[in-house]
Design a protein around this motif. Structure first.
Motif, PDB file in Angstrom:
ATOM      1  N   CYS A  14       0.812  -1.224   0.000  1.00 36.86           N
ATOM      2  CA  CYS A  14       0.000   0.000   0.000  1.00 36.86           C
ATOM      3  C   CYS A  14       0.839   1.264   0.000  1.00 36.86           C
ATOM      4  N   HIS A  15       1.840   1.314   0.869  1.00 33.20           N
ATOM      5  CA  HIS A  15       2.661   2.522   0.951  1.00 33.20           C
ATOM      6  C   HIS A  15       3.976   2.144   1.635  1.00 33.20           C
ATOM      7  N   GLY A  16       5.075   2.349   0.949  1.00 31.61           N
ATOM      8  CA  GLY A  16       6.361   1.992   1.535  1.00 31.61           C
ATOM      9  C   GLY A  16       6.393   0.505   1.853  1.00 31.61           C
ATOM     10  N   LYS A  96      -7.792  11.098  -3.833  1.00 33.15           N
ATOM     11  CA  LYS A  96      -6.433  11.281  -4.339  1.00 33.15           C
ATOM     12  C   LYS A  96      -5.911  12.681  -4.026  1.00 33.15           C
ATOM     13  N   ASP A  97      -6.778  13.686  -4.058  1.00 35.96           N
ATOM     14  CA  ASP A  97      -6.360  15.055  -3.734  1.00 35.96           C
ATOM     15  C   ASP A  97      -6.007  15.186  -2.253  1.00 35.96           C
ATOM     16  N   TYR A 107       0.007   9.895  -4.193  1.00 39.07           N
ATOM     17  CA  TYR A 107      -1.424   9.613  -4.247  1.00 39.07           C
ATOM     18  C   TYR A 107      -2.168  10.468  -5.271  1.00 39.07           C
ATOM     19  N   PHE A 108      -1.562  11.572  -5.725  1.00 33.31           N
ATOM     20  CA  PHE A 108      -2.192  12.359  -6.786  1.00 33.31           C
ATOM     21  C   PHE A 108      -2.350  11.514  -8.054  1.00 33.31           C
ATOM     22  N   GLU A 109      -1.522  10.471  -8.177  1.00 30.30           N
ATOM     23  CA  GLU A 109      -1.525   9.615  -9.362  1.00 30.30           C
ATOM     24  C   GLU A 109      -2.227   8.285  -9.127  1.00 30.30           C
ATOM     25  N   ALA A 142      -5.426   4.432   1.914  1.00 32.15           N
ATOM     26  CA  ALA A 142      -5.380   5.899   1.864  1.00 32.15           C
ATOM     27  C   ALA A 142      -6.517   6.504   2.688  1.00 32.15           C
ATOM     28  N   THR A 143      -7.701   5.928   2.592  1.00 31.30           N
ATOM     29  CA  THR A 143      -8.840   6.425   3.364  1.00 31.30           C
ATOM     30  C   THR A 143      -8.556   6.319   4.856  1.00 31.30           C
ATOM     31  N   TYR A 144      -8.100   5.154   5.287  1.00 28.64           N
ATOM     32  CA  TYR A 144      -7.778   4.940   6.701  1.00 28.64           C
ATOM     33  C   TYR A 144      -6.690   5.900   7.161  1.00 28.64           C
ATOM     34  N   GLU A 145      -5.596   5.980   6.409  1.00 32.58           N
ATOM     35  CA  GLU A 145      -4.454   6.781   6.823  1.00 32.58           C
ATOM     36  C   GLU A 145      -4.784   8.273   6.844  1.00 32.58           C
TER      37      GLU A 145
END
Length: 172
Positions: A14-16, A96-97, A107-109, A142-145
């Motif tokens: 998801c991230h890193g 994303k914004d 996350y913009f992408e 992303a929503t959770y974070e």
């Protein structure tokens, strides 16, 4: 004709170094079991932030879809109503914004590579392609974070009013 119940677990980056275990199911019993397990693991947590997402077509909303399976949302938080990037002119901003501004510009992408044809596939009968399942995992993370960080910022900001800094003897 309805699809036979299915449940599959996947793990996606998801991230890193963060990965997310995803339950892909159309089984109400599997969702109920997941909720019960989540409740049990959160019993001792002071902050209880849980995200449950339903991927659907444009004509329905999460709460309505979940209620069809007798799963009701009682404490809905819509991030678009809580925060928006002050540097953007758009009134409504997508995840994303917000995630791009708060977590990481990558996350913009997050929707790059998802054209109209890919967006229409959410309403297709299962199974979804792996690309869609990975997107759903990143969307959920992303929503959770974003919400976790907004909650932390808000609690930190308001704690200033509850516990004002004590006056020191010297002011450098």
């Amino acid at each position: 004709m309805a699809n036979a119940p299915f449940s599959h677990e996947y793990t996606f980056p998801c991230h890193g170094t963060t990965t997310l275990k995803v339950l892909y199911t159309n089984s109400a019993a599997s969702v109920e079991e997941w909720i019960t397990n989540a409740e049990g693991s959160l019993d001792s947590s002071a902050r209880k932030i849980v995200g449950l997402d339903v991927e659907y077509d444009k004509l329905s909303e999460d709460c309505k879809v979940l209620s069809r399976s007798n799963l009701y949302v009682h404490n809905l938080k819509d991030i678009q109503e809580i925060w928006r990037d002050p540097d953007k002119k758009k009134k409504l901003q997508g995840l994303k914004d917000v995630a791009g501004a708060i977590i990481d510009p990558i996350y913009f992408e997050m929707k790059d590579g998802f054209g109209r044809a890919e967006h229409r596939m959410w309403a297709n009968p299962p199974p979804l392609p792996p690309k869609h399942l990975e997107y759903a995992a990143r969307d959920a993370y992303a929503t959770y974070e974003v919400y976790r960080r907004l909650d932390l910022f808000e609690r930190g900001f308001f704690s200033l009013f509850k516990h004002p800094e004590k006056k020191r003897g010297r002011d450098w």
